[in-house]
Motif scaffolding. Sequence first.
Motif, PDB file in Angstrom:
ATOM      1  N   TRP A 241       0.833  -1.186   0.115  1.00 16.00           N
ATOM      2  CA  TRP A 241       0.100   0.147  -0.211  1.00 16.00           C
ATOM      3  C   TRP A 241       0.915   1.182   0.042  1.00 16.00           C
ATOM      4  CZ3 TRP A 241      -5.428   1.474   1.428  1.00 16.00           C
ATOM      5  CH2 TRP A 241      -6.243   0.426   1.349  1.00 16.00           C
TER       6      TRP A 241
ATOM      7  N   ASP B  25      -2.442   5.164  -2.086  1.00 14.26           N
ATOM      8  CA  ASP B  25      -3.449   4.001  -1.955  1.00 14.26           C
ATOM      9  C   ASP B  25      -4.345   4.368  -0.531  1.00 14.26           C
ATOM     10  OD1 ASP B  25      -2.542   2.404  -4.140  1.00 14.26           O
ATOM     11  OD2 ASP B  25      -1.394   1.412  -3.035  1.00 14.26           O
TER      12      ASP B  25
ATOM     13  N   ALA C 125      -8.157   5.502  -0.539  1.00 16.42           N
ATOM     14  CA  ALA C 125      -9.355   4.698   0.325  1.00 16.42           C
ATOM     15  C   ALA C 125      -9.989   5.791   0.950  1.00 16.42           C
ATOM     16  CB  ALA C 125      -8.770   3.791   1.237  1.00 16.42           C
ATOM     17  N   ASN C 126      -9.414   7.013   1.592  1.00 17.73           N
ATOM     18  CA  ASN C 126     -10.114   7.944   2.215  1.00 17.73           C
ATOM     19  C   ASN C 126     -11.066   8.796   1.223  1.00 17.73           C
ATOM     20  OD1 ASN C 126      -8.861   7.448   4.461  1.00 17.73           O
ATOM     21  ND2 ASN C 126      -7.021   9.068   4.065  1.00 17.73           N
TER      22      ASN C 126
ATOM     23  N   ASP D 236     -14.098   6.580   0.859  1.00 18.48           N
ATOM     24  CA  ASP D 236     -14.969   6.749   1.962  1.00 18.48           C
ATOM     25  C   ASP D 236     -15.734   8.089   2.006  1.00 18.48           C
ATOM     26  OD1 ASP D 236     -14.063   3.981   2.926  1.00 18.48           O
ATOM     27  OD2 ASP D 236     -12.742   4.669   4.326  1.00 18.48           O
TER      28      ASP D 236
ATOM     29  N   THR E 228     -13.827   1.537   3.497  1.00 17.62           N
ATOM     30  CA  THR E 228     -12.972   0.771   2.644  1.00 17.62           C
ATOM     31  C   THR E 228     -11.849  -0.123   3.562  1.00 17.62           C
ATOM     32  OG1 THR E 228     -13.296   2.305   0.719  1.00 17.62           O
ATOM     33  CG2 THR E 228     -11.395   0.728   0.569  1.00 17.62           C
TER      34      THR E 228
ATOM     35  N   ARG F 289      -8.501  -1.490   5.014  1.00 14.14           N
ATOM     36  CA  ARG F 289      -7.009  -0.794   4.847  1.00 14.14           C
ATOM     37  C   ARG F 289      -6.068  -1.837   5.503  1.00 14.14           C
ATOM     38  NH1 ARG F 289     -10.694   3.179   5.110  1.00 14.14           N
ATOM     39  NH2 ARG F 289     -10.144   5.134   4.095  1.00 14.14           N
TER      40      ARG F 289
END
Length: 106
Positions: free
Chosen positions: A43, A47, A51-52, A55, A79, A81
């Motif tokens: 990651w 990445d 993901a943030n 969300d 998501t 992590r």
Amino acid sequence: MSHRELWVLIDQLPQESRTQTALRDKQEHALIESSGEQRFGPWTPSDFLMANLIDAVNFNTYVTARAAGDKDFPKPTPTARPGMNRPIRRQSQAAIAYLKKLRGKG
């Protein structure tokens, strides 16, 4: 080169490197029991930012739908992590006995 110097160099590798990925994926200690192996893979910081962002968009969609009167719109789930939903690790009986022996209580 000392072990400490080597560890400092390894620790400064990028998170997406094979070495950092292998360190994240390996079981941390032989005395710790785990209910299953979970692999995360590499990651990068981008990445995590992506993901943030996903969300935030999902939550914005949820709030907009609820404000528009849709009371059945499902609340979004975050998501996945690396490190999320990892199994709880418990110390084995051998580890507990060893620690008690070190503390002089066993």
